[in-house]
Design a protein around this motif. Structure first.
Motif, mmCIF file in Angstrom:
data_model
loop_
_atom_site.group_PDB
_atom_site.id
_atom_site.type_symbol
_atom_site.label_atom_id
_atom_site.label_comp_id
_atom_site.label_asym_id
_atom_site.label_seq_id
_atom_site.Cartn_x
_atom_site.Cartn_y
_atom_site.Cartn_z
ATOM 1 N N THR A 269 -19.587 -1.892 -11.280
ATOM 2 C CA THR A 269 -19.972 -2.361 -9.945
ATOM 3 C C THR A 269 -19.178 -3.598 -9.536
ATOM 4 O O THR A 269 -18.681 -3.679 -8.407
ATOM 5 N N ILE A 270 -19.046 -4.554 -10.436
ATOM 6 C CA ILE A 270 -18.293 -5.768 -10.128
ATOM 7 C C ILE A 270 -16.826 -5.443 -9.878
ATOM 8 O O ILE A 270 -16.200 -5.990 -8.968
ATOM 9 N N SER A 271 -16.272 -4.539 -10.651
ATOM 10 C CA SER A 271 -14.870 -4.152 -10.470
ATOM 11 C C SER A 271 -14.643 -3.485 -9.118
ATOM 12 O O SER A 271 -13.653 -3.772 -8.433
ATOM 13 N N VAL A 272 -15.547 -2.610 -8.712
ATOM 14 C CA VAL A 272 -15.410 -1.933 -7.415
ATOM 15 C C VAL A 272 -15.554 -2.932 -6.266
ATOM 16 O O VAL A 272 -14.768 -2.911 -5.307
ATOM 17 N N SER B 247 -10.740 -7.515 -2.434
ATOM 18 C CA SER B 247 -9.321 -7.831 -2.554
ATOM 19 C C SER B 247 -8.497 -7.093 -1.505
ATOM 20 O O SER B 247 -7.571 -7.666 -0.922
ATOM 21 N N PHE B 248 -8.826 -5.833 -1.242
ATOM 22 C CA PHE B 248 -8.125 -5.093 -0.196
ATOM 23 C C PHE B 248 -8.393 -5.690 1.184
ATOM 24 O O PHE B 248 -7.485 -5.784 2.012
ATOM 25 N N ILE B 249 -9.628 -6.098 1.446
ATOM 26 C CA ILE B 249 -9.956 -6.726 2.731
ATOM 27 C C ILE B 249 -9.196 -8.043 2.891
ATOM 28 O O ILE B 249 -8.642 -8.333 3.960
ATOM 29 N N SER B 250 -9.121 -8.835 1.828
ATOM 30 C CA SER B 250 -8.384 -10.099 1.878
ATOM 31 C C SER B 250 -6.894 -9.863 2.097
ATOM 32 O O SER B 250 -6.253 -10.578 2.879
ATOM 33 N N SER B 251 -6.358 -8.881 1.428
ATOM 34 C CA SER B 251 -4.942 -8.564 1.584
ATOM 35 C C SER B 251 -4.633 -8.128 3.011
ATOM 36 O O SER B 251 -3.661 -8.580 3.615
ATOM 37 N N PHE B 252 -5.463 -7.270 3.571
ATOM 38 C CA PHE B 252 -5.259 -6.806 4.936
ATOM 39 C C PHE B 252 -5.413 -7.953 5.937
ATOM 40 O O PHE B 252 -4.635 -8.079 6.887
ATOM 41 N N GLY B 253 -6.402 -8.815 5.707
ATOM 42 C CA GLY B 253 -6.608 -9.964 6.586
ATOM 43 C C GLY B 253 -5.453 -10.948 6.533
ATOM 44 O O GLY B 253 -5.065 -11.524 7.551
ATOM 45 N N GLY C 201 -13.047 -16.410 -6.077
ATOM 46 C CA GLY C 201 -14.125 -16.767 -7.001
ATOM 47 C C GLY C 201 -14.694 -15.555 -7.709
ATOM 48 O O GLY C 201 -14.976 -15.588 -8.909
ATOM 49 N N LEU C 202 -14.838 -14.458 -6.978
ATOM 50 C CA LEU C 202 -15.352 -13.221 -7.571
ATOM 51 C C LEU C 202 -14.391 -12.673 -8.626
ATOM 52 O O LEU C 202 -14.801 -12.299 -9.728
ATOM 53 N N MET C 203 -13.117 -12.669 -8.289
ATOM 54 C CA MET C 203 -12.121 -12.156 -9.244
ATOM 55 C C MET C 203 -11.940 -13.099 -10.426
ATOM 56 O O MET C 203 -11.686 -12.656 -11.547
ATOM 57 N N PHE C 204 -12.089 -14.404 -10.199
ATOM 58 C CA PHE C 204 -12.010 -15.372 -11.282
ATOM 59 C C PHE C 204 -13.131 -15.144 -12.290
ATOM 60 O O PHE C 204 -12.887 -15.125 -13.505
#
Length: 132
Positions: A54-57, A63-69, A86-89
């Motif tokens: 769940t955390i990985s998804v 991450s995709f939303i941040s990249s697109f933004g 922070g989530l990925m960290f």
């Protein structure tokens, strides 16, 4: 925006895109690895498998939303990217120990992720405060 800020933003766009692909691949491999539905909620050697998936998804989607933004340069993306960092960290810190026990070469992308995220925190905080 200065040319230095633009280069950092392009680097972060590529980083979040690649990180989203990596986390999406990892979560797909966890789902397809043959985990039985009964063992998803049983506490195993490294914790609950359903929480890791769940955390990985969620981290991959953010991450995709941040990249697109970052690609389309919207104003709110710096605060959201800070949240995604922070989530990925937390995800990377949690999984480094497990990957060191199973396969030390698997920890290399996680350590790179930690280093890049720590380096990008000041840029993202500066940009998110300027957009207020």
């Amino acid at each position: 925006m200065t040319s230095k800020d633009r280069k950092v933003q392009i680097f972060l766009f590529c980083f979040y895109l690649l990180t989203g692909l990596y986390l999406g691949y990892k979560s797909a491999m966890m789902i397809l690895s043959g985990i039985e539905s009964q063992s998803l909620f049983q506490y195993g050697e490294f914790g609950l498998p359903i929480l890791g998936i769940t955390i990985s998804v969620i981290a991959a989607i953010c991450s995709f939303i941040s990249s697109f933004g970052l690609f389309i340069r919207v104003r709110w993306v710096y605060g959201f990217t800070l949240f995604t960092s922070g989530l990925m960290f937390c995800y990377a810190i949690e999984n480094v120990g497990e990957s060191l026990q199973r396969n030390p070469y698997e920890s290399i992308p996680l350590i790179l992720m930690i280093v890049i995220i720590l380096q990008s925190f000041p840029f993202l905080m500066k940009k998110s405060f300027r957009t207020l």
